[in-house]
Write an enzyme that holds these catalytic residues in place. Structure first.
Site, PDB file in Angstrom:
ATOM      1  N   HIS A  12      56.824  25.998 130.284  1.00  0.00           N
ATOM      2  CA  HIS A  12      57.728  24.840 130.399  1.00  0.00           C
ATOM      3  C   HIS A  12      58.970  24.940 129.512  1.00  0.00           C
ATOM      4  CE1 HIS A  12      55.061  22.745 127.110  1.00  0.00           C
ATOM      5  NE2 HIS A  12      56.037  23.404 126.541  1.00  0.00           N
ATOM      6  N   HIS A 193      52.399  31.514 121.798  1.00  0.00           N
ATOM      7  CA  HIS A 193      53.706  31.499 121.140  1.00  0.00           C
ATOM      8  C   HIS A 193      53.659  30.707 119.849  1.00  0.00           C
ATOM      9  CE1 HIS A 193      53.993  27.805 123.623  1.00  0.00           C
ATOM     10  NE2 HIS A 193      55.111  27.449 123.026  1.00  0.00           N
ATOM     11  N   GLU A 240      49.162  24.793 123.166  1.00  0.00           N
ATOM     12  CA  GLU A 240      49.438  24.125 124.450  1.00  0.00           C
ATOM     13  C   GLU A 240      48.441  24.534 125.541  1.00  0.00           C
ATOM     14  OE1 GLU A 240      54.264  23.429 123.928  1.00  0.00           O
ATOM     15  OE2 GLU A 240      53.584  25.116 125.123  1.00  0.00           O
TER      16      GLU A 240
HETATM   17  C1  DHB Z   1      59.951  27.259 123.617  1.00  0.00           C
HETATM   18  C2  DHB Z   1      58.574  27.088 123.822  1.00  0.00           C
HETATM   19  C3  DHB Z   1      58.040  25.801 123.931  1.00  0.00           C
HETATM   20  O1  DHB Z   1      56.718  25.530 124.143  1.00  0.00           O
HETATM   21  C4  DHB Z   1      58.856  24.700 123.835  1.00  0.00           C
HETATM   22  O2  DHB Z   1      58.299  23.494 123.985  1.00  0.00           O
HETATM   23  C5  DHB Z   1      60.222  24.866 123.612  1.00  0.00           C
HETATM   24  C6  DHB Z   1      60.750  26.146 123.512  1.00  0.00           C
HETATM   25  C7  DHB Z   1      60.549  28.623 123.539  1.00  0.00           C
HETATM   26  O3  DHB Z   1      59.833  29.621 123.499  1.00  0.00           O
HETATM   27  O4  DHB Z   1      61.786  28.714 123.572  1.00  0.00           O
HETATM   28 FE    FE Z   2      56.273  23.490 124.437  1.00  0.00          FE
END
Ligand code: DHB
Ligand code: FE
Length: 280
Positions: A12, A193, A240
């Protein structure tokens, strides 16, 4: 009665909105990501959902550190994008389904998940990006939505098991709705991430592959993990993945994988896409 046709997962990240606006579909950086979506759109054209329940994490838009519900649900007639970061793009509002939302609320709270009920709610990239990816022309369609928000902003976060069981309560609630409607469940975010701190930029491909595979046929694999185990394996924002577990909990025991795509990196994130048709 309402029927759950299947479940979808999608990354997202806000950069997707920028790439869509600039039509970077064939750009070498974006192509492996965008190429994942047409087969899912074909499946959606076949199963024709009337309503999408979008399970995502609010990123500080409706709820911040001062007030942070573990679970919240929308019951509004429409939802407006109020995301920041890339500026607030003027995109069409998303249609709500308040009567259906209130049915879900009554059933889920009766099943002892105490949701915060929101008769007004704005949506951010956690909701808007997957909706735009799955229904680029959503504004001209009659696809209605219910946002269901799980806290990943401020610890303590709910455990993987709790989110999976919330999904089960959601599934039961949908299937007890008396009208003949097709419903699709979307779990957004992930995969691994981390955006900040010492591990900023962290991606764990080996764990992502376990997520992509086990969520299909063995979602209970994740239920003994604590939220800290998940953060360790997937990164602080990779937590997430609990949205994916809530989605999977709403489906039946057996699902058929229609399509999948995995690509790293997209921005700081491992992008995982799944299309699961609900079993009997
Ligand atoms: C990014 C990842 C996310 O989950 C988010 O909410 C906003 C940015 C990213 O990797 O840029
Ligand atoms: Fe996010």
């Amino acid at each position: 009665m309402a029927r759950i046709v299947g479940g979808l997962t999608s990354s997202h990240i806000p950069a997707i909105g920028n790439a869509i606006a600039k039509e970077l579909f064939e750009d070498p950086y974006w192509k492996p990501f965008f190429d994942g979506y047409p087969p899912v759109r074909d499946w959606l054209a076949k199963v024709k959902p009337d309503i999408a329940v979008v399970i995502y994490n609010d990123h500080g838009l409706n709820f911040f550190l001062d007030k942070q519900p573990t679970f919240a649900i929308g019951a509004a007639p429409e939802y407006h994008n109020q995301d920041e970061g890339w500026g607030i793009p003027t995109i069409a509002p998303f249609k709500g389904a308040p009567e259906f939302s209130w049915h879900l609320i009554n059933s889920i709270i009766n099943d002892e998940f105490d949701l915060v009920t929101c008769q007004e709610m704005n949506v951010d990239h956690g909701f808007t990006m997957p909706m735009k990816l799955f229904w680029p022309d959503y504004a001209d369609r009659d696809i209605k939505t219910v946002p269901l928000v799980i806290n990943t902003v401020q610890h303590p976060l709910p455990s993987p098991k709790r989110c999976y069981n919330l999904g089960k309560a959601l599934g039961k609630a949908i299937e007890s709705y008396p009208q003949d409607l097709n419903v699709v469940i979307i779990g957004t975010g992930g995969l691994s991430h981390q955006l900040d701190g010492e591990r900023a930029g962290f991606i764990n491909k080996a764990f992502d592959q376990i997520c992509m595979e086990r969520i299909v046929d063995d979602p209970e694999y994740f239920l003994d993990m604590s939220i800290h185990d998940l953060v360790r394996q997937a990164g602080a924002q990779g937590a997430e993945f609990i949205m994916w577990l809530a989605m999977r909990g709403a489906l039946g025991g057996t699902v058929k994988q229609i399509h999948s795509n995995y690509h790293i990196p997209i921005s700081n994130t491992a992008a995982g896409l799944l299309c699961l048709e609900n079993g009997p």
